[in-house]
Design an enzyme around this catalytic site. Structure first.
Site, PDB file in Angstrom:
ATOM      1  N   ASP A 311     -23.124 -93.704  84.787  1.00 40.53           N
ATOM      2  CA  ASP A 311     -22.313 -92.490  84.759  1.00 40.53           C
ATOM      3  C   ASP A 311     -21.133 -92.800  83.841  1.00 40.53           C
ATOM      4  OD1 ASP A 311     -21.184 -90.011  85.515  1.00 40.53           O
ATOM      5  OD2 ASP A 311     -19.921 -91.036  86.977  1.00 40.53           O
ATOM      6  N   ASP A 509     -20.209 -93.689  90.719  1.00 43.78           N
ATOM      7  CA  ASP A 509     -19.055 -93.763  91.620  1.00 43.78           C
ATOM      8  C   ASP A 509     -19.429 -93.599  93.081  1.00 43.78           C
ATOM      9  OD1 ASP A 509     -19.580 -91.076  91.884  1.00 43.78           O
ATOM     10  OD2 ASP A 509     -17.862 -90.418  90.715  1.00 43.78           O
ATOM     11  N   ASP A 513     -22.859 -88.940  92.337  1.00 46.05           N
ATOM     12  CA  ASP A 513     -24.132 -89.415  91.804  1.00 46.05           C
ATOM     13  C   ASP A 513     -25.051 -89.986  92.879  1.00 46.05           C
ATOM     14  OD1 ASP A 513     -23.613 -88.880  88.994  1.00 46.05           O
ATOM     15  OD2 ASP A 513     -22.099 -90.432  89.162  1.00 46.05           O
TER      16      ASP A 513
END
Length: 621
Positions: A311, A509, A513
């Site tokens: 991410d 995180d 996600d």
């Protein structure tokens, strides 16, 4: 009786060793064969007692353990009056078990150190306003506590007053003290090095981050990998096979000493202990360095990863973005800044926090009929208007009208690498904010280390626009970059990589996600110790420290390699001993047991090397 004997196993080992010394002293010093024989008989009997008890307990649950083989071998040696063999074999077996336990305890040093760091008491404010020392189990959420210099923080909480520096090594693995003041969070098990703090308890007992870490590491160390499960099954059949081989040899040769020696030499002790000690040591090393590995299976899978998917916000970047550009369009009668701040206050996304911080003390409005659009933003009713705040995908979904000026500003900001937050009121674009996030320091060097460790694909997936994602990928040397991705798009992309035969780890995180963390072969959370990160991932990098990722990968590769080494050592020693028994004249029961116990110590010491592992150079699996 049985418990008493097993409890005194170490004392029995010591006495047996002394009796063997006395026996050989009598034989070679005084030529007294009577004392020589009596001392060895006593050593054999007392030494065989705990081994026989353990064998009996194993047979009760229908397991033919190593203890069964040794008991039969000692009994056979005793019956054929090979008292030297029986005494030495029992002593070596018990002494080996003692050394094995001591060295195994060292491999569990990380969890032991963590447990010893657990706070036991707290200074709690009582009804009269005075602080009194109470057991940590008496502290409840909402209690006000006092932490003095040198004391352990007893709970997870928030500082109400005071200032100081706290050593958070037990949580983050980072030894540099962190400054704390009113409004900042503190963790249980950390130490206040200077200053005085008053805190309010947010989480207590096992619910604290420290409690969860201990529980997680304990569970990981107790879990079994695929290799361990295979060895357990193998041992279940291997041990009876050795027993059958000894019986067959005796039936054909009528050589009882040879058959008894086969029982001793065939013991698979090093094989049984080799893989678990590697896993325990690897997990312990990770815990000490701020890397939580959730079990042995994670180590196996992570060591083979060839694609790392990231991410962007909060992972490759610092996750503390700031507003760098602003444009307002249309009617000045609308309080666009107030509408934007009011809606963004409903979100905990890093971009939303940056917007709220930037807009500061603007007017706030009641927000009604809030609808959160995954990966897009928020649509709500504000001050009688339909307000949409989010990215370009949300604007397209809401069919928002944009002027040429706005489109030009969007293109300019995207080219600069800004993340965009657009505000539309009643279907028309009225506000545009460009937000920039800084790339994490040294992340480029860490990514180079990962490449050298054999990770072929470094991919970034982001809900941000493609321009920003491309700029990040170019700066960091990533192999692929994909923007405008919703959480379900990221998850689908990971599934696509897996279908291509890649072993995929996703680094995120742990909040937005979670589908990707769950879908990947290995989910890695930039945790900062949050509950969600600890729960949803396979690996947690404490304190959201990206630099721990190369250490984590290198450690799992070293651990997997260490397991293979231990298996080869164990199998090689057994095959060598059995071959020597049939092909040489010098091999006997005592020498075989000595080599057998030495092999157990070798695999344990080999596993213990992982406790000192540091990712100072690339490690190849």
């Amino acid at each position: 009786m049985q418990k008493g004997i097993l409890k005194r196993k170490n004392l029995i080992t010591l006495v047996g060793g002394i009796l063997i010394v006395v026996a050989y002293g009598a034989k070679f010093g005084f030529s007294n064969m009577a004392i020589f024989e009596i001392a060895l008989i006593i050593a054999s009997v007392i030494g065989a007692a705990p081994i026989a008890i353990q064998a009996y307990q194993a047979l009760k649950v229908r397991v033919v353990s190593i203890d069964v083989l040794v008991t039969m071998a000692v009994a056979g040696a005793f019956l054929i009056r090979e008292f030297e063999e029986s005494a030495i074999v029992t002593f070596l077996f018990l002494f080996g078990a003692y050394l094995e336990q001591r060295t195994l305890n060292k491999t569990r040093s990380a969890i032991k150190e963590l447990t010893e760091m657990a706070p036991e008491s707290a200074l709690k404010m009582m009804e009269n306003g005075e602080f009194e020392e109470v057991g940590v189990e008496e502290v409840e959420v909402g209690d006000r506590l006092l932490v003095k210099t040198g004391a352990k923080v007893p709970v997870d909480g928030t500082v109400l007053s005071g200032e100081g520096h706290i050593n958070e090594a037990s949580i983050t693995g980072e030894s540099i003290p962190v400054e704390k003041e009113a409004g900042t969070g503190v963790y249980a098990g950390t130490i206040l090095e200077n200053g005085t703090l008053q805190i309010v308890a947010d989480r207590v007992g096992e619910d604290t981050t420290f409690g969860r870490i201990i529980e997680l590491v304990e569970e990981a160390q107790d879990s079994k990998s695929e290799a361990e499960r295979f060895i357990d099954k193998f041992s279940k059949y291997y041990t009876p096979a050795v027993l059958a081989l000894a019986i067959i040899v005796w039936l054909f040769t009528r050589d009882l000493p040879l058959a008894i020696t086969i029982l001793v030499l065939g013991c698979p002790g090093a094989l049984v202990i080799g893989v678990p000690v590697s896993n325990v040591a690897g997990i312990g090393n990770g815990a000490r360095h701020g890397v939580l590995l959730k079990g042995s299976e994670v180590i196996h899978d992570f060591s083979r990863v060839d694609a790392l998917v990231f991410d962007k916000t909060g992972t490759l970047t610092v996750g503390n973005p700031k507003v760098a550009d602003e444009s307002v369009y249309g009617s000045s009668s609308l309080d666009i800044r107030g509408y934007t701040a009011s809606v963004e206050k409903e979100s905990d996304h890093p971009l939303a926090k940056a917007v709220v911080e930037y807009l500061g003390d603007t007017a706030r409005y009641a927000v009604e009929k809030t609808q959160v659009v995954k990966g897009g933003g928020i649509v709500a009713q504000v001050d009688g208007h339909q307000v949409a705040v989010g990215n370009a995908a949300l604007m397209a979904q809401e069919k928002v009208v944009m002027s040429d000026e706005a489109l030009a500003d969007i293109a300019r900001m995207e080219k600069s690498g800004d993340s965009l937050v657009l505000t539309a009121v009643d279907g028309k674009l009225h506000g545009l904010l460009g937000i920039r996030d800084q790339i994490r320091p040294r992340v480029k060097e860490d990514l180079k280390k990962l490449k050298k460790m054999g990770v072929k694909h470094l991919i970034v997936l982001s809900g941000d626009h493609q321009g920003t994602v491309d700029l990040v990928a170019k700066e960091l040397g990533l192999t692929e970059a994909h923007g405008h991705m919703l959480p379900e798009d990221k998850s689908a992309y990971i599934e696509k990589l897996q279908a291509q035969g890649k072993i995929v780890a996703f680094v995120g995180d742990g909040v937005n996600d979670s589908p990707s963390l769950a879908r990947a072969d290995i989910g890695i959370a930039m945790g900062n110790g949050t509950d969600v990160a600890i729960e949803t991932s396979d690996v947690v990098l404490m304190n959201s420290d990206f630099s721990r990722l190369p250490h984590a990968l290198g450690l799992t590769k070293a651990t997997a390699r260490n397991m293979r080494q231990n298996i080869l050592i164990a199998v090689g020693v057994v095959l060598t001993l059995l071959a020597s028994l049939f092909l040489s004249e010098w091999m006997n029961m005592s020498i075989g047991m000595l080599v057998h116990e030495a092999s157990i110590l070798v695999v344990i010491l080999n596993g213990m090397r992982l406790l000192n592992y540091r990712s100072t150079k690339p490690v190849q699996a």
